[in-house]
Design an enzyme around this catalytic site. Structure first.
Site, PDB file in Angstrom:
ATOM      1  CE  LYS A 251       4.414  -5.092  -3.410  1.00  0.00           C
ATOM      2  NZ  LYS A 251       3.838  -6.188  -2.609  1.00  0.00           N
TER       3      LYS A 251
HETATM    4  P1  NAD Z   1      -5.305  -1.873   1.828  1.00  0.00           P
HETATM    5  O1  NAD Z   1      -5.069  -0.661   1.024  1.00  0.00           O
HETATM    6  O2  NAD Z   1      -6.507  -2.697   1.571  1.00  0.00           O
HETATM    7  O3  NAD Z   1      -5.341  -1.472   3.396  1.00  0.00           O
HETATM    8  C1  NAD Z   1      -4.328  -0.742   4.000  1.00  0.00           C
HETATM    9  C2  NAD Z   1      -4.824  -0.352   5.390  1.00  0.00           C
HETATM   10  O4  NAD Z   1      -3.769   0.313   6.082  1.00  0.00           O
HETATM   11  C3  NAD Z   1      -6.005   0.607   5.369  1.00  0.00           C
HETATM   12  O5  NAD Z   1      -6.911   0.250   6.398  1.00  0.00           O
HETATM   13  C4  NAD Z   1      -5.358   1.950   5.683  1.00  0.00           C
HETATM   14  O6  NAD Z   1      -6.259   2.849   6.283  1.00  0.00           O
HETATM   15  C5  NAD Z   1      -4.279   1.523   6.647  1.00  0.00           C
HETATM   16  N1  NAD Z   1      -3.209   2.496   6.775  1.00  0.00           N
HETATM   17  C6  NAD Z   1      -2.562   3.176   5.781  1.00  0.00           C
HETATM   18  N2  NAD Z   1      -1.662   4.014   6.322  1.00  0.00           N
HETATM   19  C7  NAD Z   1      -1.734   3.841   7.663  1.00  0.00           C
HETATM   20  C8  NAD Z   1      -1.062   4.425   8.762  1.00  0.00           C
HETATM   21  N3  NAD Z   1      -0.100   5.343   8.586  1.00  0.00           N
HETATM   22  N4  NAD Z   1      -1.390   4.021  10.012  1.00  0.00           N
HETATM   23  C9  NAD Z   1      -2.339   3.092  10.210  1.00  0.00           C
HETATM   24  N5  NAD Z   1      -3.031   2.511   9.209  1.00  0.00           N
HETATM   25  C10 NAD Z   1      -2.722   2.889   7.960  1.00  0.00           C
HETATM   26  O7  NAD Z   1      -3.963  -2.719   1.726  1.00  0.00           O
HETATM   27  P2  NAD Z   1      -3.777  -4.269   1.996  1.00  0.00           P
HETATM   28  O8  NAD Z   1      -3.891  -4.966   0.695  1.00  0.00           O
HETATM   29  O9  NAD Z   1      -4.614  -4.679   3.150  1.00  0.00           O
HETATM   30  O10 NAD Z   1      -2.221  -4.310   2.390  1.00  0.00           O
HETATM   31  C11 NAD Z   1      -1.786  -4.045   3.723  1.00  0.00           C
HETATM   32  C12 NAD Z   1      -0.369  -4.563   3.883  1.00  0.00           C
HETATM   33  O11 NAD Z   1      -0.347  -5.957   3.571  1.00  0.00           O
HETATM   34  C13 NAD Z   1       0.684  -3.933   2.957  1.00  0.00           C
HETATM   35  O12 NAD Z   1       1.929  -3.913   3.639  1.00  0.00           O
HETATM   36  C14 NAD Z   1       0.756  -4.908   1.806  1.00  0.00           C
HETATM   37  O13 NAD Z   1       1.992  -4.846   1.114  1.00  0.00           O
HETATM   38  C15 NAD Z   1       0.603  -6.203   2.557  1.00  0.00           C
HETATM   39  N6  NAD Z   1       0.170  -7.339   1.741  1.00  0.00           N
HETATM   40  C16 NAD Z   1      -1.005  -7.300   1.051  1.00  0.00           C
HETATM   41  C17 NAD Z   1      -1.401  -8.413   0.309  1.00  0.00           C
HETATM   42  C18 NAD Z   1      -2.722  -8.477  -0.405  1.00  0.00           C
HETATM   43  O14 NAD Z   1      -3.028  -9.535  -0.964  1.00  0.00           O
HETATM   44  N7  NAD Z   1      -3.529  -7.442  -0.380  1.00  0.00           N
HETATM   45  C19 NAD Z   1      -0.574  -9.538   0.255  1.00  0.00           C
HETATM   46  C20 NAD Z   1       0.609  -9.547   0.977  1.00  0.00           C
HETATM   47  C21 NAD Z   1       0.965  -8.429   1.723  1.00  0.00           C
END
Ligand code: NAD
Length: 424
Positions: free
Chosen positions: A114
């Site tokens: 990561k």
């Molecule tokens: P993203 O940046 O597209 O979205 C993140 C979301 O979380 C946004 O809506 C943001 O407003 C919200 N957010 C941020 N801080 C916050 C808070 N304090 N309270 C409430 N909401 C908050 O990110 P993503 O790609 O959707 O990733 C979200 C999670 O999923 C992360 O933990 C990431 O590691 C995990 N993840 C993502 C992927 C992927 O393919 N994108 C894969 C596996 C895991």
């Protein structure tokens, strides 16, 4: 005899502390392989880099960046890049370790890695963002590569950033190395289905868990925290299956509508104004109220550490689908288990993204691209097989799905470690 790591001071609920306690819980199920478990409690390699750039106003700014390769026993490192002002080495270590567990849980031929930069990308111009990305890529270029460690998007990074990373790495090695990152734009070696893959995996595993629990998705009430790539796609798929999305929270606030939010309107508005921009479609409530909004399924899909002990006591959900990485602290995990709430853990629930990343990498190497149906059929099959195997393990040992996932994954990782042996 092994020394403690000197460069992190994890606490019980910090990301690395959470991960360590998850590993400790699985030791009784590892048999003779437990001898190797210490290998999971320390990263193979951790790189800290300085990322200096010239800002648009002529000043020089420095950002701290990281790339951690937690484990490569089963294959090259794999894991996303996060741009966030609160990123720390400890957080990146935990995220890299969860990637090790995740790739093994779905049986992809990868290890875990990561990366991240301590930066608020919303405060950068597009030019500054490109400079930060390129300089960071060049700095970590000494340890990444199509056969060694393959980054991907994570919080606040996207296909454009992956394109800049691919280009920078390619310029440094002299050639076009599409396989060095996944999550790229389609015409640069990206894969169909990648953007929606994580949300789709949350849906596929959640639908199966709901079926086994006897929750009818038609009319089921769902609360989603985090409405980005993962949360919004999962919400849309559940809504298509007849569920009602009753509460959504993002960094701007929380919106509730007990009759179900109109996602066709909420999704586009949330992209520009956040979910509170959709005042017309629901009630804006204090953020803490999100956790006691009556619901059947809770999807934490924002950041780690969100589902605390107190919130675990409050929730009315019968099923928690961990879209985010590490959203549930260990104490909350215990409370949910005691309360009979089923948790589909992150390391299987959100593995759809890395699975289609794997498809992208395979397609890049073979220079032969699959259609979206083929991607989705293969994705659903891998997710379902992994979930069923984990469920059988959980039933056999009468343990939670999380501990069962760690048992299946750690056995694969430590078996590889044992078979490879220690060098020298
Ligand atoms: P993203 O940046 O597209 O979205 C993140 C979301 O979380 C946004 O809506 C943001 O407003 C919200 N957010 C941020 N801080 C916050 C808070 N304090 N309270 C409430 N909401 C908050 O990110 P993503 O790609 O959707 O990733 C979200 C999670 O999923 C992360 O933990 C990431 O590691 C995990 N993840 C993502 C992927 C992927 O393919 N994108 C894969 C596996 C895991």
């Amino acid at each position: 005899m092994s020394e403690q790591l000197s460069f992190v001071s994890p606490t019980a609920n910090s990301p690395w502390g959470t991960y360590l306690s998850q590993v400790d819980r699985v030791v009784p199920y590892l048999g003779p392989l437990a001898r190797w478990v210490e290998t999971l409690k320390r990263p193979k390699r951790a790189l800290i880099v300085d990322v200096p750039i010239e800002m648009d106003d002529g000043s020089i700014a420095h950002f701290e960046g990281y790339r951690v390769q937690h484990n490569m026993s089963r294959g090259p490192g794999k894991g996303g890049i996060r741009f966030h002002p609160d990123v720390t080495l400890e957080e990146v270590m935990a995220l890299s370790a969860w990637m090790t567990i995740k790739t093994a849980a779905v049986n992809l031929p990868y290890g875990g890695a990561k990366g991240g930069i301590r930066v608020d990308p919303k405060k950068l111009s597009p030019q500054e963002l490109e400079k930060v990305t390129r300089r960071y890529t060049s700095e970590i270029g000494i340890i990444i590569g199509p056969h060694t460690d393959i980054p991907a998007p994570d919080v606040n990074t996207n296909a454009q950033i992956m394109a800049w990373m691919m280009d920078t790495y390619s310029m440094n090695v002299g050639g076009t190395a599409t396989g060095v990152v996944t999550g790229k734009p389609l015409h640069l070696g990206g894969s169909l289905g990648r953007v929606k893959a994580t949300g789709r995996g949350v849906f596929v595993t959640g639908r199966e868990a709901a079926r086994r629990l006897g929750i009818n998705l038609r009319g089921a009430r769902i609360a989603v925290q985090g409405f980005g790539n993962v949360g919004s796609v999962a919400a849309e798929l559940f809504a298509e299956a007849g569920a009602k999305i009753v509460a959504v929270q993002d960094h701007t606030g929380t919106i509730v509508n007990t009759n179900g939010l109109d996602l066709a309107k909420l999704v586009p508005i949330s992209r520009t104004d956040g979910v509170v921009g959709f005042k017309a479609g629901g009630d804006i409530v204090p953020n803490e109220d999100f956790w006691n909004t009556p619901c059947d399924i809770l999807i934490p899909a924002a950041l780690e550490g969100q589902l605390t002990a107190e919130r675990a006591q409050k929730t009315t959900a019968k099923l928690v689908l961990e879209g985010a990485n590490g959203p549930t602290v260990p104490q909350a995990d215990d409370i949910l288990a005691e309360r009979g709430v089923l948790v589909v853990p992150d390391v299987i629930c959100n593995a759809g993204g890395v699975t289609v990343s794997y498809f992208e990498w395979v397609q890049d190497f073979s220079s032969f691209f699959w259609d979206e149906d083929e991607i989705n059929v293969r994705l659903d099959r891998i997710m379902m097989n992994a979930l069923n195997q984990i469920w059988d393990t959980a039933d056999k040992h009468k343990i939670t799905l999380r501990t069962a996932t760690y048992a299946v994954a750690c056995e694969r990782i430590l078996m590889a470690r044992q078979e490879r042996g220690l060098y020298p």
